[in-house]
Design a protein around this motif. Structure first.
Motif, PDB file in Angstrom:
ATOM      1  N   THR A 112       0.839  -1.202   0.000  1.00  0.00           N
ATOM      2  CA  THR A 112       0.000   0.000   0.000  1.00  0.00           C
ATOM      3  C   THR A 112       0.871   1.249   0.000  1.00  0.00           C
ATOM      4  N   LEU A 113       1.927   1.238   0.787  1.00  0.00           N
ATOM      5  CA  LEU A 113       2.870   2.359   0.796  1.00  0.00           C
ATOM      6  C   LEU A 113       3.478   2.553  -0.586  1.00  0.00           C
ATOM      7  N   VAL A 114       3.904   1.469  -1.201  1.00  0.00           N
ATOM      8  CA  VAL A 114       4.513   1.549  -2.531  1.00  0.00           C
ATOM      9  C   VAL A 114       3.525   2.140  -3.539  1.00  0.00           C
ATOM     10  N   ALA A 115       2.265   1.712  -3.480  1.00  0.00           N
ATOM     11  CA  ALA A 115       1.251   2.256  -4.380  1.00  0.00           C
ATOM     12  C   ALA A 115       1.054   3.754  -4.139  1.00  0.00           C
ATOM     13  N   ALA A 116       1.063   4.164  -2.878  1.00  0.00           N
ATOM     14  CA  ALA A 116       0.908   5.580  -2.550  1.00  0.00           C
ATOM     15  C   ALA A 116       2.099   6.398  -3.045  1.00  0.00           C
ATOM     16  N   VAL A 117       3.302   5.865  -2.876  1.00  0.00           N
ATOM     17  CA  VAL A 117       4.511   6.548  -3.356  1.00  0.00           C
ATOM     18  C   VAL A 117       4.458   6.703  -4.877  1.00  0.00           C
ATOM     19  N   GLN A 118       4.016   5.669  -5.566  1.00  0.00           N
ATOM     20  CA  GLN A 118       3.869   5.746  -7.024  1.00  0.00           C
ATOM     21  C   GLN A 118       2.809   6.781  -7.398  1.00  0.00           C
ATOM     22  N   GLN A 119       1.684   6.763  -6.710  1.00  0.00           N
ATOM     23  CA  GLN A 119       0.581   7.696  -6.973  1.00  0.00           C
ATOM     24  C   GLN A 119       1.042   9.151  -6.805  1.00  0.00           C
ATOM     25  N   ALA A 120       1.891   9.395  -5.801  1.00  0.00           N
ATOM     26  CA  ALA A 120       2.388  10.748  -5.528  1.00  0.00           C
ATOM     27  C   ALA A 120       3.551  11.134  -6.443  1.00  0.00           C
ATOM     28  N   GLY A 121       4.066  10.184  -7.212  1.00  0.00           N
ATOM     29  CA  GLY A 121       5.200  10.482  -8.089  1.00  0.00           C
ATOM     30  C   GLY A 121       6.509  10.660  -7.340  1.00  0.00           C
ATOM     31  N   LEU A 122       6.669   9.941  -6.219  1.00  0.00           N
ATOM     32  CA  LEU A 122       7.852  10.104  -5.373  1.00  0.00           C
ATOM     33  C   LEU A 122       8.893   8.996  -5.517  1.00  0.00           C
ATOM     34  N   VAL A 123       8.685   8.041  -6.425  1.00  0.00           N
ATOM     35  CA  VAL A 123       9.619   6.914  -6.546  1.00  0.00           C
ATOM     36  C   VAL A 123      11.028   7.409  -6.837  1.00  0.00           C
ATOM     37  N   ASP A 124      11.199   8.231  -7.864  1.00  0.00           N
ATOM     38  CA  ASP A 124      12.544   8.709  -8.222  1.00  0.00           C
ATOM     39  C   ASP A 124      13.124   9.598  -7.132  1.00  0.00           C
ATOM     40  N   THR A 125      12.289  10.431  -6.517  1.00  0.00           N
ATOM     41  CA  THR A 125      12.752  11.308  -5.440  1.00  0.00           C
ATOM     42  C   THR A 125      13.364  10.485  -4.316  1.00  0.00           C
ATOM     43  N   LEU A 126      12.665   9.426  -3.895  1.00  0.00           N
ATOM     44  CA  LEU A 126      13.175   8.583  -2.812  1.00  0.00           C
ATOM     45  C   LEU A 126      14.367   7.752  -3.245  1.00  0.00           C
ATOM     46  N   ASN A 127      14.304   7.190  -4.441  1.00  0.00           N
ATOM     47  CA  ASN A 127      15.405   6.352  -4.913  1.00  0.00           C
ATOM     48  C   ASN A 127      16.686   7.143  -5.165  1.00  0.00           C
ATOM     49  N   ASP A 128      16.563   8.419  -5.522  1.00  0.00           N
ATOM     50  CA  ASP A 128      17.739   9.242  -5.822  1.00  0.00           C
ATOM     51  C   ASP A 128      18.307   9.947  -4.598  1.00  0.00           C
ATOM     52  N   ALA A 129      17.567   9.971  -3.489  1.00  0.00           N
ATOM     53  CA  ALA A 129      18.030  10.640  -2.271  1.00  0.00           C
ATOM     54  C   ALA A 129      19.214   9.882  -1.674  1.00  0.00           C
ATOM     55  N   LYS A 130      20.004  10.577  -0.887  1.00  0.00           N
ATOM     56  CA  LYS A 130      21.173   9.974  -0.240  1.00  0.00           C
ATOM     57  C   LYS A 130      21.030  10.043   1.279  1.00  0.00           C
ATOM     58  N   ASP A 131      21.324   8.943   1.935  1.00  0.00           N
ATOM     59  CA  ASP A 131      21.395   8.887   3.401  1.00  0.00           C
ATOM     60  C   ASP A 131      20.136   9.420   4.084  1.00  0.00           C
ATOM     61  N   ILE A 132      18.983   8.914   3.686  1.00  0.00           N
ATOM     62  CA  ILE A 132      17.722   9.318   4.299  1.00  0.00           C
ATOM     63  C   ILE A 132      17.238   8.228   5.256  1.00  0.00           C
ATOM     64  N   THR A 133      16.218   8.565   6.015  1.00  0.00           N
ATOM     65  CA  THR A 133      15.552   7.600   6.886  1.00  0.00           C
ATOM     66  C   THR A 133      14.070   7.630   6.552  1.00  0.00           C
TER      67      THR A 133
END
Length: 192
Positions: free
Chosen positions: A74-95
């Motif tokens: 469900t989280l993954v679907a929400a992240v996709q819906q918000a268009g945040l996949v690349d933002t999260l995958n490209d970030a460095k050293d996040i939590t």
């Protein structure tokens, strides 16, 4: 004289070595409880091998790693819906404090559907779950962290029992991905 000196030192050296070995056997051994590895009751359900295992997740960036965990669909679907996949995958050293499917199920379906349909609100909620720096297990005892959304979330607890904002329990924490540390939680966090 040299032979006699050697004969006296050899037993002393052997005794010292035996003492060091016996003390080493009594010393506490490193474990997941030391903060190095995943902790929490839900960690037992993580596959031992494959893309969804701890080793597999460590190879992928966070959004990709989450997509390999069925408890986070469900989280993954929400992240996709918000268009945040690349933002999260490209970030460095996040939590990332990642709510489980059961966490999303606590939200009434009509409310969840409304949020999923509103990209701005969905993005605000999802980015509230992300801290722009590494958060270690030791930081969770009494922590306060600024989120990407701009708000602050707090953590408290000890041992292997921690809460976020006094509402969400960490059910599997300190999960490493190639660019993030993930704490899987049992409740969706809501920004102010």
């Amino acid at each position: 004289m040299t032979t006699m000196l050697i004969r006296r030192r050899v037993p002393a050296v052997l005794a010292a070595a035996a003492l060091a070995v016996s003390l080493g056997a009594l010393a506490p051994q490193a474990s997941a409880d030391d903060g190095d590895g995943p902790f929490g009751p839900a960690c037992a359900s993580v596959p031992k091998e494959g893309a969804g295992s701890f080793d597999g997740m460590a190879q992928d960036p966070v959004a990709t790693a989450a997509s390999n965990n069925p408890a986070l669909s469900t989280l993954v679907a929400a992240v996709q819906q918000a268009g945040l996949v690349d933002t999260l995958n490209d970030a460095k050293d996040i939590t990332v404090f990642a709510p489980t499917n059961d966490a999303f199920a606590k939200i009434p379906k009509a409310d969840l559907d409304k949020v999923l349909a509103d990209k701005a609100t969905l993005t605000k909620i999802l980015t509230y779950h992300v801290v722009g720096e590494p958060v270690q297990k030791a930081d969770l005892a009494d922590g306060s962290f600024k989120t990407l959304e701009g708000g602050t979330l707090t953590t408290s607890g000890s041992g292997d029992a921690y809460e976020v904002n006094d509402t969400a329990a960490i059910v599997c924490g300190n999960v490493k991905t190639s660019n993030a540390t993930v704490y899987i939680i049992d409740t969706v966090l809501m920004p102010q």
